[in-house]
Design a protein around this motif. Structure first.
Motif, PDB file in Angstrom:
ATOM      1  N   VAL A   1     -50.771 -50.626  -9.182  1.00 39.94           N
ATOM      2  CA  VAL A   1     -49.492 -51.640  -9.039  1.00 39.94           C
ATOM      3  C   VAL A   1     -48.281 -50.502  -8.568  1.00 39.94           C
ATOM      4  O   VAL A   1     -48.359 -49.077  -8.921  1.00 39.94           O
ATOM      5  CB  VAL A   1     -48.960 -51.766 -10.494  1.00 39.94           C
ATOM      6  CG1 VAL A   1     -47.739 -52.495 -10.372  1.00 39.94           C
ATOM      7  CG2 VAL A   1     -50.126 -52.781 -11.067  1.00 39.94           C
ATOM      8  N   LEU A   2     -47.836 -51.005  -7.342  1.00 40.97           N
ATOM      9  CA  LEU A   2     -46.638 -50.258  -6.797  1.00 40.97           C
ATOM     10  C   LEU A   2     -45.472 -50.776  -7.263  1.00 40.97           C
ATOM     11  O   LEU A   2     -44.908 -51.903  -7.518  1.00 40.97           O
ATOM     12  CB  LEU A   2     -46.743 -50.418  -5.203  1.00 40.97           C
ATOM     13  CG  LEU A   2     -47.983 -50.293  -4.569  1.00 40.97           C
ATOM     14  CD1 LEU A   2     -48.088 -50.541  -3.006  1.00 40.97           C
ATOM     15  CD2 LEU A   2     -48.442 -48.747  -4.860  1.00 40.97           C
ATOM     16  N   HIS A   3     -44.440 -49.764  -7.836  1.00 38.13           N
ATOM     17  CA  HIS A   3     -43.379 -50.003  -8.499  1.00 38.13           C
ATOM     18  C   HIS A   3     -42.221 -49.441  -7.609  1.00 38.13           C
ATOM     19  O   HIS A   3     -42.089 -47.979  -7.805  1.00 38.13           O
ATOM     20  CB  HIS A   3     -43.355 -49.626  -9.812  1.00 38.13           C
ATOM     21  CG  HIS A   3     -41.863 -49.856 -10.319  1.00 38.13           C
ATOM     22  ND1 HIS A   3     -41.666 -49.086 -11.746  1.00 38.13           N
ATOM     23  CD2 HIS A   3     -41.014 -50.654 -10.436  1.00 38.13           C
ATOM     24  CE1 HIS A   3     -40.408 -49.414 -12.146  1.00 38.13           C
ATOM     25  NE2 HIS A   3     -39.885 -50.383 -11.293  1.00 38.13           N
ATOM     26  N   GLY A   4     -41.320 -50.110  -6.774  1.00 39.10           N
ATOM     27  CA  GLY A   4     -40.324 -49.343  -6.160  1.00 39.10           C
ATOM     28  C   GLY A   4     -40.432 -49.512  -4.636  1.00 39.10           C
ATOM     29  O   GLY A   4     -40.863 -50.552  -3.990  1.00 39.10           O
ATOM     30  N   GLY A   5     -40.338 -48.593  -3.953  1.00 39.99           N
ATOM     31  CA  GLY A   5     -40.623 -48.601  -2.508  1.00 39.99           C
ATOM     32  C   GLY A   5     -39.405 -48.893  -1.512  1.00 39.99           C
ATOM     33  O   GLY A   5     -39.755 -49.363  -0.416  1.00 39.99           O
ATOM     34  N   ILE A   6     -38.362 -49.426  -1.987  1.00 38.41           N
ATOM     35  CA  ILE A   6     -37.175 -49.828  -1.302  1.00 38.41           C
ATOM     36  C   ILE A   6     -36.046 -48.815  -1.243  1.00 38.41           C
ATOM     37  O   ILE A   6     -35.568 -48.314  -2.236  1.00 38.41           O
ATOM     38  CB  ILE A   6     -36.606 -51.325  -1.835  1.00 38.41           C
ATOM     39  CG1 ILE A   6     -37.636 -52.200  -2.202  1.00 38.41           C
ATOM     40  CG2 ILE A   6     -35.555 -51.844  -1.203  1.00 38.41           C
ATOM     41  CD1 ILE A   6     -38.377 -52.754  -0.877  1.00 38.41           C
ATOM     42  N   ASN A   7     -35.925 -48.180  -0.011  1.00 38.56           N
ATOM     43  CA  ASN A   7     -35.018 -47.191   0.130  1.00 38.56           C
ATOM     44  C   ASN A   7     -33.570 -47.341  -0.601  1.00 38.56           C
ATOM     45  O   ASN A   7     -32.976 -48.004   0.233  1.00 38.56           O
ATOM     46  CB  ASN A   7     -34.954 -46.960   1.930  1.00 38.56           C
ATOM     47  CG  ASN A   7     -34.419 -45.535   2.331  1.00 38.56           C
ATOM     48  OD1 ASN A   7     -33.688 -44.998   1.284  1.00 38.56           O
ATOM     49  ND2 ASN A   7     -34.339 -45.179   3.432  1.00 38.56           N
ATOM     50  N   ALA A   8     -33.386 -46.577  -1.466  1.00 41.82           N
ATOM     51  CA  ALA A   8     -31.831 -46.458  -2.135  1.00 41.82           C
ATOM     52  C   ALA A   8     -30.818 -46.321  -1.065  1.00 41.82           C
ATOM     53  O   ALA A   8     -29.663 -46.648  -1.437  1.00 41.82           O
ATOM     54  CB  ALA A   8     -32.142 -45.616  -3.195  1.00 41.82           C
ATOM     55  N   VAL A   9     -31.097 -45.675  -0.050  1.00 40.37           N
ATOM     56  CA  VAL A   9     -30.115 -45.146   1.071  1.00 40.37           C
ATOM     57  C   VAL A   9     -29.299 -46.680   1.384  1.00 40.37           C
ATOM     58  O   VAL A   9     -28.207 -46.404   2.026  1.00 40.37           O
ATOM     59  CB  VAL A   9     -30.597 -44.193   2.162  1.00 40.37           C
ATOM     60  CG1 VAL A   9     -29.470 -43.947   3.254  1.00 40.37           C
ATOM     61  CG2 VAL A   9     -30.763 -42.809   1.307  1.00 40.37           C
TER      62      VAL A   9
END
Length: 353
Positions: free
Chosen positions: A289-297
């Motif tokens: 399961v991938l959780h995240g991966g969206i650039n916070a910048v």
């Protein structure tokens, strides 16, 4: 669907009604939203109608004396239960400065270890009694917050330089610390489980990388740390629950060895550090399961973050196995309007209907 129902399907790599949304805003982010109209004191998860994950914590520290050494209008210097002297600035979201570490030798560790007792007093039973029933009734996802491994040992007890050198020169000492931390976690969460409080997964923070590389080699991971990760995962699986690892930085080289532990989910998949979320989905998406991966910048740029979500979420949500979040946490530059837009976009492109 409730959060629990949604997470359960995602962890089973099945489609739900939509991808779950599980992130953590900074304190300054909450203050920013309140200035722009979010009612003060309201749970931001309820305000934006996103998933609610509850974490059960415990105290496994050596319980060294906690004292304030100096305080000004700008900062406070104090000691912690881990034996660290820390300077914390009073500005929201500031980074603390670690000034001194008590446990920097095997001898000092032995003193700390003896103080890391197993006791019911280290569990916040009142919090569980007051809130657990509501969490279950609301269908929240409940996690057990474990605390062990490389990251918390170097950052909160021994210091980075001390631990990295010890991993080469005194590996037995390092492994004893890893093992003791984990022993204490398991002992206390066994108490909680045996008292009838159930949780759906365990999670622990173990940052093993930074921008572009890892802190140590694969062979060192296999020699010193992997077996403790695996033991935690095995403990969770023995209770038919899941295991989620949080590890910031670029840990791409470690992924094959990490997956040998049997972890179910990985967070935060730090794009800005070098992580390849599409490559992970393609190669391991059927079992991780991938959780995240969206650039916070990108989150304070409405156009950029909308484009990133539209490009990323439809790919990652395929066949389940994806939980939406930033690749670190939600920074305080994100406006209330931007956050509304982000959630609306995620719910649109993350829908399975």
């Amino acid at each position: 669907m409730t959060t629990k129902e949604r997470f359960e399907r995602i962890y089973q790599h099945k489609e739900a009604d939509r991808v779950p949304v599980f992130d953590s805003p900074w304190a300054g982010t909450i203050a920013h939203w309140e200035r722009e109209g979010m009612p003060k004191g309201v749970d931001w998860r309820e305000y934006f109608d996103v998933d609610k994950v509850q974490t059960i914590g415990i105290d496994i520290t050596p319980q060294f004396d906690e004292r304030v050494l100096e305080e000004t209008d700008r900062y406070i210097i104090h000691t912690t239960g881990w034996g660290v002297t820390i300077k914390e600035f009073k500005e929201l979201d500031s980074t603390p400065e670690f000034l001194d570490f008590k446990v920097t030798t095997p001898e000092a560790w032995q003193e700390a270890k003896e103080r890391m007792t197993v006791s019911r007093d280290r569990i916040d039973w009142k919090n569980l009694e007051e809130n657990y029933g509501r969490w279950v009734q609301n269908g929240d996802w409940i996690e057990a917050g474990f605390w062990f491994g490389f990251d918390v040992t170097h950052s909160w007890m021994a210091g980075t330089e001390t631990l990295l050198i010890a991993m080469i020169e005194e590996p037995e000492w390092v492994m004893d610390m890893f093992e003791t931390y984990l022993d204490r976690c398991i002992a206390h969460f066994d108490m909680i489980w045996d008292a009838g409080y159930r949780f759906d997964s365990i999670t622990w923070p173990d940052d093993m990388g930074y921008k572009g590389t890892t802190f140590f080699s694969n062979s060192m991971y296999r020699e010193l740390l992997q077996k403790y990760h695996k033991r935690a995962v095995d403990w969770a699986h023995s209770k038919d629950i899941y295991a989620r690892l949080h590890s910031c930085g670029d840990i791409m080289p470690l992924i094959p060895d990490i997956l040998e532990t049997g972890i179910d989910a990985l967070n935060p998949i730090e794009i800005k550090a070098g992580m390849d979320v599409f490559g992970l989905k393609k190669q391991y998406g059927d079992r991780l399961v991938l959780h995240g991966g969206i650039n916070a910048v990108l989150w304070d740029d409405k156009e950029a973050i909308t484009e990133a979500i539209r490009q990323t979420v439809p790919v990652l949500k395929e066949n389940g196995g994806y939980i939406f979040a930033s690749d670190h946490s939600i920074p305080n530059a994100v406006s209330l309007e931007n956050m509304r837009s982000i959630i609306e976009t995620v719910k649109e492109v993350g829908s399975y209907s």
